[in-house]
Design a protein around this motif. Sequence first.
Motif, mmCIF file in Angstrom:
data_model
loop_
_atom_site.group_PDB
_atom_site.id
_atom_site.type_symbol
_atom_site.label_atom_id
_atom_site.label_comp_id
_atom_site.label_asym_id
_atom_site.label_seq_id
_atom_site.Cartn_x
_atom_site.Cartn_y
_atom_site.Cartn_z
ATOM 1 N N ASN A 1 0.837 -1.207 0.000
ATOM 2 C CA ASN A 1 0.000 0.000 0.000
ATOM 3 C C ASN A 1 0.871 1.255 0.000
ATOM 4 O O ASN A 1 0.707 2.157 0.820
ATOM 5 C CB ASN A 1 -0.937 -0.008 1.208
ATOM 6 N N ARG A 2 1.772 1.279 -0.934
ATOM 7 C CA ARG A 2 2.760 2.357 -1.025
ATOM 8 C C ARG A 2 2.126 3.744 -1.010
ATOM 9 O O ARG A 2 2.616 4.662 -0.351
ATOM 10 C CB ARG A 2 3.577 2.147 -2.300
ATOM 11 N N SER A 3 1.017 3.892 -1.721
ATOM 12 C CA SER A 3 0.401 5.215 -1.857
ATOM 13 C C SER A 3 -0.076 5.787 -0.518
ATOM 14 O O SER A 3 -0.209 7.010 -0.375
ATOM 15 C CB SER A 3 -0.779 5.155 -2.827
ATOM 16 N N LEU A 4 -0.342 4.928 0.449
ATOM 17 C CA LEU A 4 -0.837 5.395 1.747
ATOM 18 C C LEU A 4 0.261 5.989 2.615
ATOM 19 O O LEU A 4 -0.013 6.816 3.492
ATOM 20 C CB LEU A 4 -1.498 4.239 2.512
ATOM 21 N N TYR A 5 1.515 5.584 2.384
ATOM 22 C CA TYR A 5 2.568 5.933 3.338
ATOM 23 C C TYR A 5 3.776 6.652 2.726
ATOM 24 O O TYR A 5 4.552 7.260 3.461
ATOM 25 C CB TYR A 5 3.066 4.651 4.033
ATOM 26 N N GLU A 6 3.926 6.587 1.420
ATOM 27 C CA GLU A 6 5.143 7.095 0.797
ATOM 28 C C GLU A 6 5.399 8.565 1.100
ATOM 29 O O GLU A 6 6.545 8.986 1.290
ATOM 30 C CB GLU A 6 5.092 6.872 -0.718
ATOM 31 N N SER A 7 4.344 9.362 1.177
ATOM 32 C CA SER A 7 4.526 10.807 1.389
ATOM 33 C C SER A 7 5.112 11.129 2.761
ATOM 34 O O SER A 7 5.616 12.232 2.985
ATOM 35 C CB SER A 7 3.184 11.536 1.229
ATOM 36 N N TYR A 8 5.046 10.178 3.697
ATOM 37 C CA TYR A 8 5.579 10.401 5.042
ATOM 38 C C TYR A 8 7.041 9.978 5.177
ATOM 39 O O TYR A 8 7.640 10.172 6.237
ATOM 40 C CB TYR A 8 4.755 9.628 6.077
ATOM 41 N N VAL A 9 7.595 9.408 4.119
ATOM 42 C CA VAL A 9 8.935 8.823 4.199
ATOM 43 C C VAL A 9 9.910 9.643 3.367
ATOM 44 O O VAL A 9 9.841 9.629 2.131
ATOM 45 C CB VAL A 9 8.908 7.358 3.705
ATOM 46 N N PRO A 10 10.847 10.371 4.000
ATOM 47 C CA PRO A 10 11.768 11.253 3.267
ATOM 48 C C PRO A 10 13.005 10.516 2.758
ATOM 49 O O PRO A 10 14.137 10.956 2.937
ATOM 50 C CB PRO A 10 12.132 12.300 4.327
ATOM 51 N N ASP B 1 8.550 3.134 13.906
ATOM 52 C CA ASP B 1 8.311 4.569 14.000
ATOM 53 C C ASP B 1 6.815 4.835 13.900
ATOM 54 O O ASP B 1 5.997 3.916 14.002
ATOM 55 C CB ASP B 1 9.090 5.320 12.913
ATOM 56 N N HIS B 2 6.446 6.083 13.664
ATOM 57 C CA HIS B 2 5.028 6.417 13.617
ATOM 58 C C HIS B 2 4.388 6.066 12.270
ATOM 59 O O HIS B 2 3.161 6.052 12.164
ATOM 60 C CB HIS B 2 4.827 7.904 13.944
ATOM 61 N N VAL B 3 5.202 5.786 11.275
ATOM 62 C CA VAL B 3 4.665 5.274 10.012
ATOM 63 C C VAL B 3 4.297 3.802 10.181
ATOM 64 O O VAL B 3 3.232 3.359 9.735
ATOM 65 C CB VAL B 3 5.677 5.460 8.861
ATOM 66 N N THR B 4 5.161 3.028 10.842
ATOM 67 C CA THR B 4 4.842 1.618 11.080
ATOM 68 C C THR B 4 3.644 1.480 12.013
ATOM 69 O O THR B 4 2.865 0.526 11.884
ATOM 70 C CB THR B 4 6.044 0.841 11.639
ATOM 71 N N LEU B 5 3.456 2.427 12.930
ATOM 72 C CA LEU B 5 2.270 2.395 13.788
ATOM 73 C C LEU B 5 0.996 2.604 12.965
ATOM 74 O O LEU B 5 -0.020 1.941 13.193
ATOM 75 C CB LEU B 5 2.364 3.454 14.883
ATOM 76 N N GLN B 6 1.048 3.541 12.013
ATOM 77 C CA GLN B 6 -0.127 3.752 11.161
ATOM 78 C C GLN B 6 -0.390 2.516 10.302
ATOM 79 O O GLN B 6 -1.543 2.097 10.130
ATOM 80 C CB GLN B 6 0.080 4.975 10.258
ATOM 81 N N ALA B 7 0.676 1.916 9.787
ATOM 82 C CA ALA B 7 0.523 0.697 9.000
ATOM 83 C C ALA B 7 -0.055 -0.431 9.851
ATOM 84 O O ALA B 7 -0.871 -1.227 9.378
ATOM 85 C CB ALA B 7 1.862 0.280 8.395
ATOM 86 N N ALA B 8 0.353 -0.496 11.114
ATOM 87 C CA ALA B 8 -0.188 -1.514 12.033
ATOM 88 C C ALA B 8 -1.673 -1.285 12.273
ATOM 89 O O ALA B 8 -2.471 -2.236 12.274
ATOM 90 C CB ALA B 8 0.577 -1.485 13.347
ATOM 91 N N ALA B 9 -2.066 -0.040 12.484
ATOM 92 C CA ALA B 9 -3.483 0.277 12.690
ATOM 93 C C ALA B 9 -4.303 -0.139 11.473
ATOM 94 O O ALA B 9 -5.404 -0.694 11.606
ATOM 95 C CB ALA B 9 -3.653 1.769 12.963
#
Length: 226
Positions: free
Chosen positions: A127-136, A154-162
């Motif tokens: 689900n790259r489109s959901l998280y890519e913008s948060y990853v620099p 990190d907080h991106v993996t937490l969102q992915a976990a949710a």
Amino acid sequence: MSNGNNSVGECSSSTSLSSQQDIEDDRMIAVLLSEEYAKLDGPVAKQLSNLAPVPHIPRINSFIPNLSDASLDHHRLLERLNFYGLCEVKVSGDGNCQFRALSEQMYKSPEYHKHVRKDIVKQLKDNRSLYESYVPMKYKRYYRKMRKSGEWGDHVTLQAAADKFAAKICLLTSFRDTCFIEIMPQHQAPKRELWLSFWSEVHYNSLYVIQDAPIRQKPKRKHWLF
């Protein structure tokens, strides 16, 4: 002409009734969702019912606090735990603590952390489109890095976990201005509630009210954990 006016009036009335019905439907949906979310509220949520959660912003780990700041943060977290009658089931500080804490909440054991990490990384990859913008950084490099045991969550993996586990993930934090963070699934209603303590940018543990805390063997402490 009279028939035309009547048609316009009937149409307007019908539109008004339709709009009113939509409003009633929205209210009903809101009530039902509220009731469903309330069913998720366990003992920890009830202890913190007077706290308003801060919206979650996914981000990668950017810094580790120095020893002085980490000590102050840890003290602040312990004060909050004590104030709200909560306690931690501690997990090992081996770089896998976020995944261990999630595993402890879901499976009542931190030892399934590898399985939890694998599911979260698959969620990131698929689900790259959901998280890519948060990853620099290059996104493929990011999720490949997250595959490695010992890589800090990190907080991106937490969102992915949710999103992956259809879970409302709640953090009691040591941040000075942010006590309570709530992470909701992005495209579905939550089916479970997971509670973690977060010693800011240092360590995660599993969170319970004191009287409900399971008795587990204490993990070995790393030298940087107090």
